[in-house]
Design an enzyme around this catalytic site. Sequence first.
Site, PDB file in Angstrom:
ATOM      1  N   ASP A   1      10.223 -42.247 -36.426  1.00  0.00           N
ATOM      2  CA  ASP A   1      10.188 -42.032 -37.882  1.00  0.00           C
ATOM      3  C   ASP A   1      11.548 -41.554 -38.379  1.00  0.00           C
ATOM      4  OD1 ASP A   1       7.424 -42.681 -38.122  1.00  0.00           O
ATOM      5  OD2 ASP A   1       6.958 -40.737 -37.233  1.00  0.00           O
ATOM      6  N   TYR A  39       0.224 -39.639 -45.555  1.00  0.00           N
ATOM      7  CA  TYR A  39       0.684 -40.078 -44.228  1.00  0.00           C
ATOM      8  C   TYR A  39      -0.372 -39.944 -43.137  1.00  0.00           C
ATOM      9  CZ  TYR A  39       2.563 -35.218 -43.644  1.00  0.00           C
ATOM     10  OH  TYR A  39       2.756 -33.864 -43.575  1.00  0.00           O
ATOM     11  N   THR A  67       8.930 -40.279 -29.718  1.00  0.00           N
ATOM     12  CA  THR A  67       8.403 -39.937 -31.036  1.00  0.00           C
ATOM     13  C   THR A  67       7.349 -38.846 -30.933  1.00  0.00           C
ATOM     14  OG1 THR A  67       7.336 -40.857 -33.016  1.00  0.00           O
ATOM     15  CG2 THR A  67       6.694 -41.810 -30.910  1.00  0.00           C
ATOM     16  N   PHE A  85       9.948 -43.830 -42.592  1.00  0.00           N
ATOM     17  CA  PHE A  85       8.876 -42.900 -42.955  1.00  0.00           C
ATOM     18  C   PHE A  85       9.023 -42.401 -44.388  1.00  0.00           C
ATOM     19  CE2 PHE A  85       7.218 -38.590 -43.286  1.00  0.00           C
ATOM     20  CZ  PHE A  85       5.966 -38.680 -42.707  1.00  0.00           C
ATOM     21  N   ASP A 143      14.398 -41.860 -31.641  1.00  0.00           N
ATOM     22  CA  ASP A 143      13.245 -41.373 -32.397  1.00  0.00           C
ATOM     23  C   ASP A 143      12.676 -42.542 -33.204  1.00  0.00           C
ATOM     24  OD1 ASP A 143      11.491 -39.699 -33.878  1.00  0.00           O
ATOM     25  OD2 ASP A 143      13.056 -39.400 -35.402  1.00  0.00           O
ATOM     26  N   LYS A 164      10.391 -32.848 -27.339  1.00  0.00           N
ATOM     27  CA  LYS A 164      11.381 -33.790 -26.818  1.00  0.00           C
ATOM     28  C   LYS A 164      12.378 -33.119 -25.870  1.00  0.00           C
ATOM     29  CE  LYS A 164      10.906 -36.741 -30.867  1.00  0.00           C
ATOM     30  NZ  LYS A 164      11.541 -37.475 -31.977  1.00  0.00           N
ATOM     31  N   ASP A 199      16.543 -38.028 -36.518  1.00  0.00           N
ATOM     32  CA  ASP A 199      16.896 -37.579 -37.867  1.00  0.00           C
ATOM     33  C   ASP A 199      16.529 -36.121 -38.115  1.00  0.00           C
ATOM     34  OD1 ASP A 199      14.142 -38.516 -37.797  1.00  0.00           O
ATOM     35  OD2 ASP A 199      14.117 -38.103 -39.946  1.00  0.00           O
TER      36      ASP A 199
END
Length: 222
Positions: A37, A90, A124, A43, A35, A159, A170
């Site tokens: 971020d 963001y 991602t 991030f 991944d 994913k 994460d």
Amino acid sequence: MSGPRPARLSMQQRPPGRAVGGAMGWGAALRVLADMDGVLADFEAGVLRAFLARFPGEPRAGLAGRRGWLPKEQHQAKIPLCHAKIVSVYESPGFFLGLDPIPGAIEAMKEMIQMKDTEVFICTSPLRKYEPCIPEKYKWVEKHLGPEFVDRLILTRDKTIVSADLLFDDKDTIQGVEPNPSWEHILFTCCHNKHLELKPPHRRLQSWADDWRAILESKRRK
Ligand SMILES: [Mg+2]
């Protein structure tokens, strides 16, 4: 989600130049997804840094107190009106490109891609507001990992439909249309998930200083 890997095609010679060749069926290669971020790019620290720069003096939830997945929900829990401010941070131009690498991530990826019988990809999920997020993700990968990894960037909101042996991520729960993804999810420790107790056979990688090589070896066919 761990267990024996499904049977694949027999070993084939890796062609020169390390072109991406999954469709060619390098059967014995271990396929690893990382991944971006929270695993390669920091991030969380980026959100906090950009928030403080943009809204100085604004109350916010620090990284130490983070619990749960979405930063906008975290901050909203403490400060009901700042949801839009967090999102605006963001979604701003330059945010994703300006993220710092997670310590050790670049070195680990560059080592991993050179490992024998190992294919590594970055997997991602871009923001729904995909600009400027998506072009900045490509630029970040080129800047920090080089053009070889630009060819290995997979952008998907789901994913579970990507086939691999391992996924370092994460996010604590990864769901999609495929109820039984082929990969084993290795939870990469981050401020928002460190409080979670994983039940076996679920595994963590505490950081890139942790023994990621042993996790790769554990998935190889004996
Ligand atoms: Mg992540």
